[in-house]
Design a protein around this motif. Structure first.
Motif, short mmCIF file in Angstrom:
data_model
loop_
_atom_site.label_atom_id
_atom_site.label_comp_id
_atom_site.label_asym_id
_atom_site.label_seq_id
_atom_site.Cartn_x
_atom_site.Cartn_y
_atom_site.Cartn_z
N ALA A 211 -24.02 26.24 -29.25
CA ALA A 211 -25.23 26.59 -30.13
C ALA A 211 -26.36 25.29 -29.74
O ALA A 211 -27.44 25.84 -29.79
CB ALA A 211 -24.77 26.45 -31.56
N LYS A 212 -25.86 24.27 -29.68
CA LYS A 212 -26.71 23.06 -29.28
C LYS A 212 -27.39 23.48 -27.85
O LYS A 212 -28.69 23.30 -27.83
CB LYS A 212 -25.95 21.88 -29.11
N GLU A 213 -26.59 23.87 -26.95
CA GLU A 213 -27.14 24.23 -25.78
C GLU A 213 -28.23 25.44 -25.65
O GLU A 213 -29.20 25.61 -24.94
CB GLU A 213 -25.93 24.72 -24.82
N ALA A 214 -28.07 26.17 -26.71
CA ALA A 214 -28.86 27.60 -27.01
C ALA A 214 -30.05 27.07 -27.65
O ALA A 214 -30.78 27.98 -27.99
CB ALA A 214 -28.12 28.62 -27.82
N GLY A 215 -30.01 25.88 -28.32
CA GLY A 215 -31.38 25.57 -29.02
C GLY A 215 -31.31 26.09 -30.46
O GLY A 215 -32.18 26.32 -31.05
N ILE A 216 -30.35 26.24 -30.90
CA ILE A 216 -30.19 26.66 -32.42
C ILE A 216 -29.54 25.87 -33.24
O ILE A 216 -28.34 25.14 -32.97
CB ILE A 216 -29.05 27.91 -32.37
N LEU A 217 -29.89 25.77 -34.42
CA LEU A 217 -29.65 24.86 -35.49
C LEU A 217 -28.34 25.07 -36.14
O LEU A 217 -28.09 26.37 -36.33
CB LEU A 217 -30.57 24.61 -36.40
N PHE A 218 -27.19 24.35 -36.20
CA PHE A 218 -25.82 24.62 -36.31
C PHE A 218 -25.01 23.74 -37.36
O PHE A 218 -25.34 22.97 -37.16
CB PHE A 218 -25.02 24.61 -34.89
N ALA A 219 -24.38 24.34 -38.19
CA ALA A 219 -23.47 23.67 -39.22
C ALA A 219 -22.40 24.52 -39.53
O ALA A 219 -22.44 26.06 -39.52
CB ALA A 219 -24.34 23.51 -40.40
N SER A 220 -21.25 24.07 -39.98
CA SER A 220 -20.05 24.53 -40.21
C SER A 220 -19.56 24.38 -41.66
O SER A 220 -19.85 23.22 -42.33
CB SER A 220 -18.82 24.02 -39.41
N LEU A 221 -19.22 25.29 -42.35
CA LEU A 221 -18.50 25.34 -43.75
C LEU A 221 -17.40 25.89 -43.73
O LEU A 221 -16.79 26.96 -43.14
CB LEU A 221 -19.26 26.38 -44.56
N GLY A 222 -16.13 24.81 -43.91
CA GLY A 222 -14.91 24.97 -43.86
C GLY A 222 -13.99 24.95 -45.27
O GLY A 222 -14.50 24.45 -46.04
N LEU A 223 -12.93 25.90 -45.10
CA LEU A 223 -12.13 25.85 -46.05
C LEU A 223 -10.48 25.39 -45.66
O LEU A 223 -10.19 25.47 -44.60
CB LEU A 223 -11.62 27.13 -46.56
N VAL A 224 -10.25 24.32 -46.30
CA VAL A 224 -8.92 23.75 -46.13
C VAL A 224 -7.83 24.48 -46.69
O VAL A 224 -7.61 24.94 -47.85
CB VAL A 224 -8.69 22.26 -46.68
N THR A 225 -6.75 25.19 -45.97
CA THR A 225 -6.01 26.14 -46.24
C THR A 225 -4.58 25.43 -46.12
O THR A 225 -3.80 26.12 -47.05
CB THR A 225 -5.87 27.02 -45.19
N ASN A 226 -4.29 24.47 -45.72
CA ASN A 226 -2.81 23.72 -45.70
C ASN A 226 -2.90 22.40 -45.16
O ASN A 226 -4.01 22.12 -44.76
CB ASN A 226 -2.11 24.54 -44.80
N MET A 227 -2.01 21.94 -45.45
CA MET A 227 -1.48 20.42 -45.15
C MET A 227 -0.86 20.52 -43.67
O MET A 227 -0.03 21.41 -43.47
CB MET A 227 -0.88 19.64 -46.09
N GLU A 228 -0.94 19.61 -42.64
CA GLU A 228 -0.63 19.83 -41.45
C GLU A 228 0.80 19.26 -41.49
O GLU A 228 1.34 18.80 -42.48
CB GLU A 228 -1.39 18.83 -40.43
N CYS A 229 1.83 19.32 -40.47
CA CYS A 229 3.06 19.10 -40.52
C CYS A 229 3.66 17.64 -40.66
O CYS A 229 4.69 17.23 -40.94
CB CYS A 229 3.85 19.84 -39.34
N TRP A 230 2.46 16.58 -40.48
CA TRP A 230 2.95 15.30 -40.66
C TRP A 230 3.17 14.93 -42.02
O TRP A 230 3.78 14.03 -42.41
CB TRP A 230 1.78 14.33 -40.29
N CYS A 231 2.64 15.83 -43.13
CA CYS A 231 2.56 15.54 -44.34
C CYS A 231 4.01 16.29 -44.95
O CYS A 231 4.14 17.13 -45.22
CB CYS A 231 1.61 16.12 -45.20
N ALA A 232 5.08 15.08 -45.17
CA ALA A 232 6.50 15.70 -45.16
C ALA A 232 6.40 16.06 -46.85
O ALA A 232 7.43 16.48 -47.13
CB ALA A 232 7.36 14.53 -45.18
N LYS A 233 5.38 15.81 -47.44
CA LYS A 233 5.42 15.89 -49.00
C LYS A 233 5.45 17.43 -49.46
O LYS A 233 5.64 18.12 -50.45
CB LYS A 233 4.21 15.44 -49.66
#
Length: 288
Positions: A211-233
């Motif tokens: 997107a930066k190479e294309a000259g387009i203004l870019f942003a992300s909106l993310g949703l956290v769906t889970n904890m990664e496997c490092w988290c033993a809890k």
């Protein structure tokens, strides 16, 4: 005379058009008017799916399902270059993307929205640039700078929209993009944490770079769906559980997107759009 000055100012304003790249069926329940579907051709092949063109709250938009509307394209096989080039070809000035993230930090919990401000690209199999010297590609080489990694002004619109809707939202985070489609090991998680990564994604890169190479203004909106496997809890989340969490929270993502789209369109972005294009031109190398 005042009328003429006003008219001249309006003529200099670059019209905003917002591309949205996200999960399958992202156009529902978004209320889209003037809907048209386009099979866009690019020098890099076909995008993941048809481009859905239309309006949201009177704002011109283009929608694209990153993995295809049947979600049948794995992360490394997504044609990121064709996707971004198609948005450019459709006249998009901005790209807002939705992503699912898994957490590497205790203070970033499932269900939270995140507007990241940086990333680490740990992929190895994906085309990273439009300027690769191949037939049909643009001539030359583009050494595009990636600081800041995202458009800060566009990020602020996403953050303001999320805050106005009172959704728990993280305003900064570093996202590590991994190749996938497998999940990471505990040892890999621990390494990523030491590198400074807060979240993992399989799709953020190389979209942001392209997107930066294309000259387009870019942003992300993310949703956290889970904890990664490092988290033993917490037990490891299955793919079906992750999909369930995403579908449960998808309306929140869409409401933030719609609110941000409206607020972005209310402002003049002509200078930012010009600067994004100048950034590419000023970091372009070609002997001809």
């Amino acid at each position: 005379m005042e009328g003429d000055a006003s008219k001249s100012e309006d003529e200099d304003t670059v019209p905003v058009k917002i591309g949205i790249i996200g999960e399958a069926n992202l156009d529902t329940p978004i209320y889209l008017t003037e809907r048209m579907e386009y099979a866009v051709c690019t020098p890099f092949g076909s995008p993941s799916d048809v481009i859905i063109d239309g309006q949201i709250e009177g704002v011109n938009v283009c929608l694209l399902s990153r993995n295809g509307r049947q979600h049948d394209i794995m992360p490394s096989n997504i044609n990121y270059r064709a996707n971004v080039w198609a948005m450019r070809k459709m006249g998009c000035t901005h790209i807002l993307v939705s992503n699912t993230y898994s957490s590497l930090r205790d203070n970033i919990q499932p269900g939270m929205l995140v507007v990241p401000d940086d990333f680490i690209d740990n992929t190895t199999r994906r085309a990273q640039t439009f300027y690769d010297g191949a037939k049909g590609s643009p001539l030359g080489v583009c050494h595009v700078p990636m600081a800041p990694a995202f458009c800060d002004r566009t990020r602020k619109h996403l953050l303001n929209a999320a805050q106005e809707l009172e959704f728990p939202t993280r305003s900064t985070a570093t996202v590590m993009t991994i190749e996938g489609p497998r999940y990471s090991t505990v040892a890999e998680n621990n390494m990523y944490r030491k590198w400074g990564a807060d979240l993992l994604s399989m799709t953020l890169c190389p979209e942001a770079t392209l997107a930066k190479e294309a000259g387009i203004l870019f942003a992300s909106l993310g949703l956290v769906t889970n904890m990664e496997c490092w988290c033993a809890k917490q037990p490891n989340a299955t793919t079906h559980e992750i999909i369930y969490i995403f579908k449960k929270q998808a309306e929140h993502l869409q409401r933030v997107m719609v609110s941000a789209i409206k607020s972005i369109a209310e402002e003049d972005w002509s200078e930012d759009i010009l600067k994004a294009k100048i950034l590419v031109c000023s970091n372009f190398a070609n002997s001809k």
